[in-house]
Motif scaffolding. Structure first.
Motif, PDB file in Angstrom:
ATOM      1  N   UNK A   1      13.160   6.938  33.804  1.00  0.00           N
ATOM      2  CA  UNK A   1      13.409   6.675  32.506  1.00  0.00           C
ATOM      3  C   UNK A   1      11.698   7.040  32.098  1.00  0.00           C
ATOM      4  N   UNK A   2      11.356   6.637  32.869  1.00  0.00           N
ATOM      5  CA  UNK A   2       9.708   7.407  33.146  1.00  0.00           C
ATOM      6  C   UNK A   2       9.443   8.726  31.589  1.00  0.00           C
ATOM      7  N   UNK A   3       8.447   7.413  30.588  1.00  0.00           N
ATOM      8  CA  UNK A   3       8.409   8.879  29.521  1.00  0.00           C
ATOM      9  C   UNK A   3       7.789  10.391  30.165  1.00  0.00           C
TER      10      UNK A   3
ATOM     11  N   UNK B   1      10.127  12.400  30.052  1.00  0.00           N
ATOM     12  CA  UNK B   1      11.187  13.147  29.105  1.00  0.00           C
ATOM     13  C   UNK B   1      11.382  14.502  27.838  1.00  0.00           C
ATOM     14  N   UNK B   2      10.302  15.006  28.961  1.00  0.00           N
ATOM     15  CA  UNK B   2      10.642  17.187  28.565  1.00  0.00           C
ATOM     16  C   UNK B   2      10.876  17.549  29.739  1.00  0.00           C
ATOM     17  N   UNK B   3      12.845  17.460  29.224  1.00  0.00           N
ATOM     18  CA  UNK B   3      13.124  17.365  29.945  1.00  0.00           C
ATOM     19  C   UNK B   3      13.744  19.629  30.403  1.00  0.00           C
ATOM     20  N   UNK B   4      13.576  19.645  29.075  1.00  0.00           N
ATOM     21  CA  UNK B   4      13.489  20.982  28.686  1.00  0.00           C
ATOM     22  C   UNK B   4      12.195  21.870  29.308  1.00  0.00           C
ATOM     23  N   UNK B   5      11.491  21.662  29.083  1.00  0.00           N
ATOM     24  CA  UNK B   5       9.862  21.516  29.640  1.00  0.00           C
ATOM     25  C   UNK B   5       9.664  21.912  31.647  1.00  0.00           C
TER      26      UNK B   5
ATOM     27  N   UNK C   1      18.556   7.598  37.714  1.00  0.00           N
ATOM     28  CA  UNK C   1      18.761   7.254  37.204  1.00  0.00           C
ATOM     29  C   UNK C   1      19.825   6.376  36.919  1.00  0.00           C
ATOM     30  N   UNK C   2      21.116   5.761  36.701  1.00  0.00           N
ATOM     31  CA  UNK C   2      22.264   4.685  36.640  1.00  0.00           C
ATOM     32  C   UNK C   2      21.518   3.440  36.138  1.00  0.00           C
ATOM     33  N   UNK C   3      21.203   2.912  34.788  1.00  0.00           N
ATOM     34  CA  UNK C   3      21.170   1.871  34.455  1.00  0.00           C
ATOM     35  C   UNK C   3      21.708   0.761  34.487  1.00  0.00           C
ATOM     36  N   UNK C   4      20.238   0.218  35.704  1.00  0.00           N
ATOM     37  CA  UNK C   4      21.053  -1.197  36.394  1.00  0.00           C
ATOM     38  C   UNK C   4      21.482  -0.959  37.190  1.00  0.00           C
TER      39      UNK C   4
END
Length: 105
Positions: free
Chosen positions: A5-7, A10-14, A31-34
């Motif tokens: 989840x690195x920032x 974060x622009x998934x659509x882009x 990745x799934x958390x934990x």
């Protein structure tokens, strides 16, 4: 693309869609958390990429050829998590030579 989840992701659509044609060009999976066993593979790839592109430094100074050449080194490198195969060899084994060749163009 499998990532954490690195920032910068974060622009998934882009990332997933071409800004020019609107066509989907990739899929992003997180990745799934934990679930640390998933994260280890991401960190290994990040480590390999950072050999060529240090964290915190812009890649704007690299030509398309520079990036392509470094990418070729990475996809031909043998990786323990792929049972000693390279990403290129693993892709060919799973999807076949024809698909691999299309992606390599």
């Amino acid at each position: 693309i499998l990532t954490d989840r690195d920032p910068c992701f974060s622009d998934i659509e882009g990332i997933e869609f071409s800004p020019i044609t609107g066509e989907r060009r990739t899929h992003i999976f997180y990745c799934d958390p934990y679930v640390s066993r998933q994260k280890g593979n991401i960190e290994n790839i990040n480590k390999q990429i950072r050999k060529f592109f240090p964290k915190g430094h812009s890649i704007n100074g690299y030509s398309q050829k520079d990036v392509r050449d470094r990418n070729m080194i990475l996809i031909k490198s043998h990786i323990r998590s792929l049972d000693g195969a390279s990403p290129e060899e693993a892709m060919e084994k799973v999807y076949g030579k024809e698909i691999l060749n299309k992606l390599m163009k």
